[in-house]
Write a protein that holds these residues in place. Structure first.
Motif, short mmCIF file in Angstrom:
data_model
loop_
_atom_site.label_atom_id
_atom_site.label_comp_id
_atom_site.label_asym_id
_atom_site.label_seq_id
_atom_site.Cartn_x
_atom_site.Cartn_y
_atom_site.Cartn_z
N ASN A 4 0.84 -1.18 0.00
CA ASN A 4 0.00 0.00 0.00
C ASN A 4 0.88 1.24 0.00
O ASN A 4 2.05 1.19 0.33
CB ASN A 4 -0.90 0.04 1.24
CG ASN A 4 -1.93 -1.06 1.22
OD1 ASN A 4 -2.71 -1.17 0.29
ND2 ASN A 4 -1.92 -1.89 2.25
N ARG A 91 -5.23 7.11 -3.21
CA ARG A 91 -6.16 6.01 -2.93
C ARG A 91 -5.45 4.69 -3.20
O ARG A 91 -4.82 4.52 -4.25
CB ARG A 91 -7.40 6.10 -3.81
CG ARG A 91 -8.26 7.33 -3.56
CD ARG A 91 -9.64 7.16 -4.16
NE ARG A 91 -10.39 8.39 -4.11
CZ ARG A 91 -11.69 8.49 -4.37
NH1 ARG A 91 -12.38 7.40 -4.69
NH2 ARG A 91 -12.31 9.66 -4.31
N GLY A 93 -5.90 0.95 -4.20
CA GLY A 93 -6.94 0.14 -4.80
C GLY A 93 -6.69 -0.12 -6.27
O GLY A 93 -5.84 0.51 -6.90
N THR A 96 -11.09 -0.97 -11.64
CA THR A 96 -11.75 -2.09 -12.33
C THR A 96 -12.57 -1.65 -13.54
O THR A 96 -12.84 -2.45 -14.43
CB THR A 96 -12.66 -2.85 -11.37
OG1 THR A 96 -13.60 -1.94 -10.78
CG2 THR A 96 -11.84 -3.52 -10.26
N ALA A 116 -12.07 -1.38 -7.11
CA ALA A 116 -12.54 -2.69 -6.67
C ALA A 116 -13.34 -2.62 -5.38
O ALA A 116 -14.20 -3.47 -5.13
CB ALA A 116 -11.35 -3.64 -6.49
N ASP A 117 -13.10 -1.61 -4.55
CA ASP A 117 -13.84 -1.48 -3.29
C ASP A 117 -15.20 -0.82 -3.48
O ASP A 117 -15.93 -0.59 -2.51
CB ASP A 117 -13.02 -0.72 -2.25
CG ASP A 117 -12.72 0.72 -2.65
OD1 ASP A 117 -13.22 1.19 -3.71
OD2 ASP A 117 -11.98 1.41 -1.92
N GLY A 118 -15.56 -0.50 -4.72
CA GLY A 118 -16.86 0.09 -5.01
C GLY A 118 -16.85 1.60 -5.08
O GLY A 118 -17.83 2.21 -5.51
N SER A 119 -15.77 2.24 -4.66
CA SER A 119 -15.69 3.70 -4.72
C SER A 119 -15.51 4.15 -6.17
O SER A 119 -15.09 3.38 -7.04
CB SER A 119 -14.54 4.21 -3.86
OG SER A 119 -13.30 3.74 -4.33
#
Length: 320
Positions: A4, A91, A93, A96, A116-119
């Motif tokens: 990260n 960020r 992530g 996608t 991928a986390d929906g954000s």
């Protein structure tokens, strides 16, 4: 390398979801682009999936002012410096989904990204600095030594392995060109793998450089990894080798370039995005830099291309 962006350097979440520029990839190219845009006082978001191409390398070399540092150290320092600019968000992530929105005219596009986390977020410009994914030949003992004693770039690693017994594992026609350079660093054996046999002119040139030509394929790398003691050949012989240079085939690590419709060129190792002198892709408003946008892979070149992509993205916001 950490998976990260360094948490100590990452600023608090701002809640923003609209940016001037979104930069996908926090390697040398992406962070260099971010620095130019931060200094231009543009609102930017750097998105990183935590799998930089150089994560297997112990040290980076040939990068002016940073020779011998770890890639993680260079990257962490750059992120810490970027965090001093209040228009920069980070960020962690994987992107996608990416698409061009239809709410703006062609001269000033708008793009939507989903993680991928929906954000999700929107940006007026995109810089693709995703790097590439390496694929080595499936030879036992090769992959676990990648970045340590199995290497790809003489200019990046040659000096550190000087005077070793060097092998060149031919993976493509231009492998013979790589072999021609390596005697400057150590005694060199070229393994054609019975597939990439030099023509007569190249054969003469290689022999004049003192290169040994071996056509029996390597079938196994021997020794306690990451060290190499020898290679086993298909005919049963073992030859003492300490370092192997091999050109991996490469591919795009994410489908984002395809989603956006970016044109690709085919290089000796695999595809890369077609870019203009300002690093703009075939899609207006989408820029690319680093290994994903060139057939020549090098840390300094990636950083320089990132600088140019930052310039290009900023100027496109000003003049379009």
């Amino acid at each position: 390398m950490s998976e990260n962006l360094p948490s100590a350097a990452t600023p608090p979440a701002t809640g923003k979801h609209k940016y001037d520029v979104a930069i996908i990839g926090a390697g040398f190219a992406g962070l260099s682009a971010a620095m130019q845009l931060a200094r231009a006082r543009r609102n930017i978001c750097v998105i990183d999936a935590g799998e930089p191409r150089n994560r297997f390398a112990t040290t980076a070399h040939g990068f002016l002012g940073h020779d011998g540092k770890t890639p993680d150290e260079i990257r962490s320092t750059a992120i810490d410096q970027l965090c001093r600019y209040d228009t920069v968000d980070f960020r962690n992530g994987l992107v996608t989904h990416a698409m061009a929105c239809t709410l703006r005219d062609a001269s000033d596009p708008l793009f939507g990204l989903k993680l991928a986390d929906g954000s999700a977020l929107e940006a007026r410009r995109i810089i693709l600095a995703t790097g590439v994914r390496d694929q080595l030949p499936e030879i036992p003992g090769l992959a676990e030594r990648w970045g340590k004693t199995v290497l790809h770039c003489p200019y990046c690693h040659g000096y550190e392995v000087r005077d070793s017994q060097i092998g060149v594992l031919a993976t493509m026609p231009v492998s013979s060109h790589q072999a021609m350079m390596l005697p400057d660093w150590g005694p060199t054996t070229y393994f054609s793998q019975s597939e990439h046999i030099p023509d007569d002119d190249m054969l003469l040139a290689m022999r004049a450089r003192g290169i040994t030509i071996e056509d029996s394929p390597i079938v196994e790398v021997l020794g306690a990894a990451p060290k190499i003691e020898a290679v086993r050949l298909a005919d049963g012989r073992t030859l003492p080798i300490q370092i192997i240079f091999a050109g991996p085939s490469v591919s795009m690590p994410t489908p984002v370039a395809d989603m956006l419709g970016c044109q690709l060129d085919e290089g000796p190792q695999g595809p890369f995005m077609t870019v203009s002198p300002t690093q703009e892709t075939s899609v207006s408003g989408v820029f690319a830099a680093g290994d994903a946008a060139t057939a020549r892979h090098n840390a300094t070149l990636a950083s320089a291309a990132g600088v140019m992509a930052g310039f290009g993205a900023h100027q496109s916001l000003v003049f379009r």
